[in-house]
Design an enzyme around this catalytic site. Structure first.
Site, short mmCIF file in Angstrom:
data_model
loop_
_atom_site.label_atom_id
_atom_site.label_comp_id
_atom_site.label_asym_id
_atom_site.label_seq_id
_atom_site.Cartn_x
_atom_site.Cartn_y
_atom_site.Cartn_z
CG HIS A 141 -1.81 1.20 1.29
ND1 HIS A 141 -3.10 1.22 0.80
CD2 HIS A 141 -1.58 2.44 1.81
CE1 HIS A 141 -3.62 2.41 1.00
NE2 HIS A 141 -2.73 3.17 1.62
CD GLU A 142 1.95 3.36 3.70
OE1 GLU A 142 2.16 4.50 3.20
OE2 GLU A 142 0.92 3.10 4.35
CG HIS A 145 0.30 6.24 -0.66
ND1 HIS A 145 -0.84 6.76 -1.23
CD2 HIS A 145 -0.09 5.67 0.53
CE1 HIS A 145 -1.88 6.54 -0.44
NE2 HIS A 145 -1.45 5.87 0.63
CD GLU A 195 -5.12 6.33 1.93
OE1 GLU A 195 -4.65 5.20 1.65
OE2 GLU A 195 -4.57 7.10 2.72
#
Length: 263
Positions: A141-142, A145, A195
């Site tokens: 997930h990070e 980003h 997100e």
């Protein structure tokens, strides 16, 4: 002729308009100017970020990384998790720089993507994870980003606000202090769209590495239970859809991509 003084019927030194009304007019005009400048600079940031080189990003990171990224770091746990991040990046993620993970000794249930490829995972979140798959989802997930450069967009808007407030009011005032908080990297927040895109990227990474995405479902179900009993302690995605909604979105994306999430 005898001079007889008379009281003036008007005083040019005294305004006929309410002082409070003038204050609100001036304050409103100033805030409008600030808003317009902020929107213009924000648009400029959005246009510039796709062309920002990894070298410039790492230069920015060197000057802006918060002290917490260097203090309270659990070096032992960080070294243990780095090989997993390296493996995921090598096999399943294409990023312009080598990412590093740092475990921060803090009860916060959160993780952050900072400029230059640093991923912070707070021990409060790490202690909730019980499998490598769950951890891989968080890391994925990070990394999502990073791929979408969301962290720079959030930081860029804060820097634009800070530049405006410092120029207009100087470096030492309450407004500038408030603006500085927008640049606090420990409080980066992203939109629902950002997100959701990072969630989908994490699912791709998870499926690439393990052939299924069960860790994502387990992770969100677990945090949903934690949030229901400790709502003020869970900051991971706290400003975005509730965990049950995210679980449904993950299931929908799995069905769409044909990912196995029933294991």
């Amino acid at each position: 002729m005898k001079f007889i003084p008379r009281r003036s019927t008007s005083n040019v030194n005294v305004t006929k308009t309410s002082a409070m009304r003038e204050f609100f007019i001036l304050a409103g005009g100033l805030l409008t100017i600030i808003l317009v400048l902020y929107l213009i600079l924000g648009f400029a940031v959005e246009m510039a970020i796709p062309h920002l080189s990894p070298q410039i990003e790492q230069t920015i990171a060197a000057g802006l990384l918060p002290h917490m990224a260097e203090n309270n770091v659990d070096t032992i746990r960080s070294r243990k998790l780095q090989p997993l991040l390296d493996q995921l990046q090598k096999r399943c993620a294409v990023l312009p720089y080598h990412c590093k993970v740092k475990i921060i000794d803090s009860p916060r249930v959160n993780a952050l993507a900072l400029p230059g490829g640093a991923i912070l995972i707070f021990s409060g979140l790490l202690d909730k994870l019980t499998s490598e798959n769950e951890l891989a989802f968080v890391l994925g997930h990070e990394m999502g980003h990073f791929v979408h450069r969301d962290h720079l967009r959030a930081l860029g808007r804060g820097l634009a606000f800070l530049a405006i407030s410092t120029t207009l009011f100087g470096p030492h005032n309450q407004i500038t202090s408030l603006a500085t908080k927008f640049v606090n990297l420990t409080e980066l927040s992203f939109s629902r769209h950002q997100e959701a895109a990072a969630d989908r990227y994490a699912l791709e990474v998870l499926h690439c590495a393990y052939g299924h995405v069960e860790g994502a479902l387990t992770f969100f179900k677990k945090l949903a239970a934690v949030q229901s009993s400790h709502a003020n302690k869970v900051s991971f995605f706290s400003s975005h859809p509730l965990f049950p909604e995210r679980i449904q979105n993950i299931k929908a994306y799995c069905r769409q991509q044909g990912f196995s999430c029933n294991r």
